[in-house]
Design a protein around this motif. Sequence first.
Motif, PDB file in Angstrom:
ATOM      1  N   GLU A 214     -21.618  18.339 -28.570  1.00  0.00           N
ATOM      2  CA  GLU A 214     -22.005  19.643 -29.105  1.00  0.00           C
ATOM      3  C   GLU A 214     -20.768  20.339 -29.650  1.00  0.00           C
ATOM      4  O   GLU A 214     -19.660  20.178 -29.106  1.00  0.00           O
ATOM      5  CB  GLU A 214     -22.664  20.502 -28.012  1.00  0.00           C
ATOM      6  N   TRP A 215     -20.940  21.116 -30.708  1.00  0.00           N
ATOM      7  CA  TRP A 215     -19.816  21.832 -31.332  1.00  0.00           C
ATOM      8  C   TRP A 215     -20.331  23.087 -32.040  1.00  0.00           C
ATOM      9  O   TRP A 215     -21.542  23.266 -32.224  1.00  0.00           O
ATOM     10  CB  TRP A 215     -19.068  20.930 -32.315  1.00  0.00           C
ATOM     11  N   LEU A 216     -19.404  23.920 -32.428  1.00  0.00           N
ATOM     12  CA  LEU A 216     -19.730  25.135 -33.175  1.00  0.00           C
ATOM     13  C   LEU A 216     -19.180  25.017 -34.592  1.00  0.00           C
ATOM     14  O   LEU A 216     -18.132  24.384 -34.817  1.00  0.00           O
ATOM     15  CB  LEU A 216     -19.124  26.366 -32.481  1.00  0.00           C
ATOM     16  N   ALA A 217     -19.888  25.614 -35.542  1.00  0.00           N
ATOM     17  CA  ALA A 217     -19.490  25.526 -36.947  1.00  0.00           C
ATOM     18  C   ALA A 217     -18.449  26.589 -37.279  1.00  0.00           C
ATOM     19  O   ALA A 217     -18.523  27.724 -36.801  1.00  0.00           O
ATOM     20  CB  ALA A 217     -20.706  25.701 -37.855  1.00  0.00           C
ATOM     21  N   GLY A 218     -17.478  26.207 -38.077  1.00  0.00           N
ATOM     22  CA  GLY A 218     -16.529  27.175 -38.620  1.00  0.00           C
ATOM     23  C   GLY A 218     -17.072  27.776 -39.912  1.00  0.00           C
ATOM     24  O   GLY A 218     -18.265  27.687 -40.217  1.00  0.00           O
ATOM     25  N   SER A 219     -16.194  28.376 -40.694  1.00  0.00           N
ATOM     26  CA  SER A 219     -16.601  28.980 -41.966  1.00  0.00           C
ATOM     27  C   SER A 219     -16.698  27.921 -43.057  1.00  0.00           C
ATOM     28  O   SER A 219     -15.803  27.072 -43.183  1.00  0.00           O
ATOM     29  CB  SER A 219     -15.587  30.048 -42.397  1.00  0.00           C
ATOM     30  N   PRO A 220     -17.751  27.936 -43.881  1.00  0.00           N
ATOM     31  CA  PRO A 220     -17.860  26.942 -44.952  1.00  0.00           C
ATOM     32  C   PRO A 220     -16.886  27.190 -46.099  1.00  0.00           C
ATOM     33  O   PRO A 220     -16.565  26.272 -46.845  1.00  0.00           O
ATOM     34  CB  PRO A 220     -19.314  27.087 -45.422  1.00  0.00           C
ATOM     35  N   ARG A 221     -16.474  28.455 -46.281  1.00  0.00           N
ATOM     36  CA  ARG A 221     -15.614  28.819 -47.414  1.00  0.00           C
ATOM     37  C   ARG A 221     -16.183  28.235 -48.710  1.00  0.00           C
ATOM     38  O   ARG A 221     -17.302  28.555 -49.086  1.00  0.00           O
ATOM     39  CB  ARG A 221     -14.169  28.381 -47.155  1.00  0.00           C
ATOM     40  N   ASP A 222     -15.416  27.362 -49.401  1.00  0.00           N
ATOM     41  CA  ASP A 222     -15.891  26.832 -50.685  1.00  0.00           C
ATOM     42  C   ASP A 222     -16.647  25.513 -50.546  1.00  0.00           C
ATOM     43  O   ASP A 222     -16.941  24.855 -51.544  1.00  0.00           O
ATOM     44  CB  ASP A 222     -14.707  26.631 -51.640  1.00  0.00           C
TER      45      ASP A 222
ATOM     46  N   PHE B 169     -22.079  22.248 -48.232  1.00  0.00           N
ATOM     47  CA  PHE B 169     -22.289  21.337 -47.100  1.00  0.00           C
ATOM     48  C   PHE B 169     -23.070  20.093 -47.507  1.00  0.00           C
ATOM     49  O   PHE B 169     -24.083  20.177 -48.205  1.00  0.00           O
ATOM     50  CB  PHE B 169     -23.025  22.076 -45.973  1.00  0.00           C
ATOM     51  N   SER B 170     -22.573  18.937 -47.022  1.00  0.00           N
ATOM     52  CA  SER B 170     -23.272  17.671 -47.237  1.00  0.00           C
ATOM     53  C   SER B 170     -23.807  17.133 -45.906  1.00  0.00           C
ATOM     54  O   SER B 170     -24.998  16.886 -45.773  1.00  0.00           O
ATOM     55  CB  SER B 170     -22.335  16.644 -47.869  1.00  0.00           C
ATOM     56  N   HIS B 171     -22.920  16.960 -44.923  1.00  0.00           N
ATOM     57  CA  HIS B 171     -23.344  16.443 -43.625  1.00  0.00           C
ATOM     58  C   HIS B 171     -22.198  16.603 -42.627  1.00  0.00           C
ATOM     59  O   HIS B 171     -21.042  16.801 -43.015  1.00  0.00           O
ATOM     60  CB  HIS B 171     -23.765  14.977 -43.716  1.00  0.00           C
TER      61      HIS B 171
ATOM     62  N   LEU C  59     -26.465  13.501 -40.125  1.00  0.00           N
ATOM     63  CA  LEU C  59     -26.507  14.900 -39.673  1.00  0.00           C
ATOM     64  C   LEU C  59     -26.396  15.814 -40.891  1.00  0.00           C
ATOM     65  O   LEU C  59     -25.367  16.430 -41.153  1.00  0.00           O
ATOM     66  CB  LEU C  59     -25.373  15.162 -38.679  1.00  0.00           C
ATOM     67  N   ALA C  60     -27.475  15.898 -41.661  1.00  0.00           N
ATOM     68  CA  ALA C  60     -27.442  16.608 -42.937  1.00  0.00           C
ATOM     69  C   ALA C  60     -27.870  18.065 -42.845  1.00  0.00           C
ATOM     70  O   ALA C  60     -27.977  18.744 -43.857  1.00  0.00           O
ATOM     71  CB  ALA C  60     -28.335  15.879 -43.943  1.00  0.00           C
ATOM     72  N   ASP C  61     -28.134  18.541 -41.642  1.00  0.00           N
ATOM     73  CA  ASP C  61     -28.524  19.948 -41.452  1.00  0.00           C
ATOM     74  C   ASP C  61     -27.354  20.674 -40.788  1.00  0.00           C
ATOM     75  O   ASP C  61     -26.959  20.354 -39.668  1.00  0.00           O
ATOM     76  CB  ASP C  61     -29.768  20.023 -40.572  1.00  0.00           C
ATOM     77  N   ARG C  62     -26.800  21.656 -41.478  1.00  0.00           N
ATOM     78  CA  ARG C  62     -25.634  22.369 -40.937  1.00  0.00           C
ATOM     79  C   ARG C  62     -25.969  23.105 -39.642  1.00  0.00           C
ATOM     80  O   ARG C  62     -25.090  23.380 -38.823  1.00  0.00           O
ATOM     81  CB  ARG C  62     -25.086  23.355 -41.971  1.00  0.00           C
ATOM     82  N   GLN C  63     -27.234  23.439 -39.456  1.00  0.00           N
ATOM     83  CA  GLN C  63     -27.633  24.176 -38.255  1.00  0.00           C
ATOM     84  C   GLN C  63     -27.745  23.261 -37.034  1.00  0.00           C
ATOM     85  O   GLN C  63     -27.791  23.735 -35.893  1.00  0.00           O
ATOM     86  CB  GLN C  63     -28.975  24.883 -38.504  1.00  0.00           C
TER      87      GLN C  63
END
Length: 220
Positions: free
Chosen positions: A164-172, A175-177, A208-212
């Motif tokens: 399990e992990w937490l997402a950082g900022s996507p910036r530019d 998202f692909s996977h 894992l193509a869903d950023r959520q």
Amino acid sequence: STYTAYTFRVRVACTSVEAASVWTVSGAAMTLPERAVAPRALEVTGITSEAASVLWLNQSLNDCSFSAWEVELRDLSSESQEWTVEDSCSELAASSSECEIHGLRCDTSYDIRTRIVCQDPLANSEWSSIESFSTLRGAECLQRATPPFGLVALSPTTSTMQLEWLAGSPRDCAFSHWEVRLLAEGESSSNLTATGRSGTAPLGCGNLADRQVRSCQASG
């Protein structure tokens, strides 16, 4: 009439013609020229990270003997925000209505304007209206996504672990996977680069193509 030289003279007129003075003659005096009409409908197209094209509609020159187009830029990120002349546009012909500008800074906002410069500066046109635009980020200004954080391995079994992990900022980043790698025993994480693919992809953590979705069950 505009832009015309005139000479004037004056004398004293008397009731007796013989007593009238001689004429005093002026030097030549010229009326002001009718100025060129400012370009209109300024438009900026073809914007990249370091270049853009500016277009405009030509108007009447009136009494202007054309000398050059003058295009000026203002970098809105600079402290002075002074106007600077874009030299690449100064050699354009009078009939021109487009100029390509290079050497711009990426991810930067600019103001731009143009006018007609005449051989007689009194006939110069007014400046066009100001158009604003922003250059693209480009590779030099691209902001990488910040890395995921808080990665933990939970509920170990003889052959699986829940990651399990937490997402950082996507910036530019578009998202692909999520990309998960398993480091071999003794392999240092310092070997991984920002885009490196060291290690192997564990079973259960592909597609894992869903950023959520920020977890997977690694096995293998």
